[in-house]
Design a protein around this motif. Sequence first.
Motif, mmCIF file in Angstrom:
data_model
loop_
_atom_site.group_PDB
_atom_site.id
_atom_site.type_symbol
_atom_site.label_atom_id
_atom_site.label_comp_id
_atom_site.label_asym_id
_atom_site.label_seq_id
_atom_site.Cartn_x
_atom_site.Cartn_y
_atom_site.Cartn_z
ATOM 1 N N GLY A 57 0.957 -1.177 0.285
ATOM 2 C CA GLY A 57 0.082 0.035 -0.006
ATOM 3 C C GLY A 57 0.961 0.936 -0.175
ATOM 4 O O GLY A 57 2.146 0.758 0.172
ATOM 5 N N PRO A 58 0.295 2.447 -0.191
ATOM 6 C CA PRO A 58 0.939 3.948 -0.865
ATOM 7 C C PRO A 58 2.024 3.706 0.893
ATOM 8 O O PRO A 58 3.028 4.382 0.866
ATOM 9 C CB PRO A 58 0.345 4.865 0.126
ATOM 10 C CG PRO A 58 -0.663 3.916 -1.353
ATOM 11 C CD PRO A 58 -1.141 2.540 -0.539
ATOM 12 N N GLU A 59 1.340 3.391 2.072
ATOM 13 C CA GLU A 59 1.902 3.224 3.617
ATOM 14 C C GLU A 59 3.414 2.606 3.643
ATOM 15 O O GLU A 59 4.523 2.722 4.055
ATOM 16 C CB GLU A 59 1.323 3.365 4.469
ATOM 17 C CG GLU A 59 0.140 1.989 4.853
ATOM 18 C CD GLU A 59 -0.563 1.866 4.250
ATOM 19 O OE1 GLU A 59 -1.060 0.802 3.862
ATOM 20 O OE2 GLU A 59 -0.537 2.620 3.395
#
Length: 103
Positions: A57-59
């Motif tokens: 994910g982006p995180e």
Amino acid sequence: MSYDFAPLFRTAIGFDRLAQVMDTASRSAATPSYPPYDIAKTGNDSYALTMAVAGFGPEDIELVVQDNTLIVSGRVNDPQNEGEILHRGIARRAFERRFALAD
């Protein structure tokens, strides 16, 4: 550091397969291949980098520019509430790729 195994192909009759295996192994160990990526030139001085990072994910992705180098790294945190996994086909292994930036 890389080695040139080309002379072995000429002098070692019967060992050419061994020389090919050693040559291939030395090249693949020196060049990381995960995750795969594309670089497209979008203008005179602009580029687009696309990476296949399934399961991240982006995180989980970090982008850093340091000493004229773009460093893209990914680390997957513990999965939360995914339920019971019956088959894990997406690798989700940590990675770090470095790209030299133009001056």
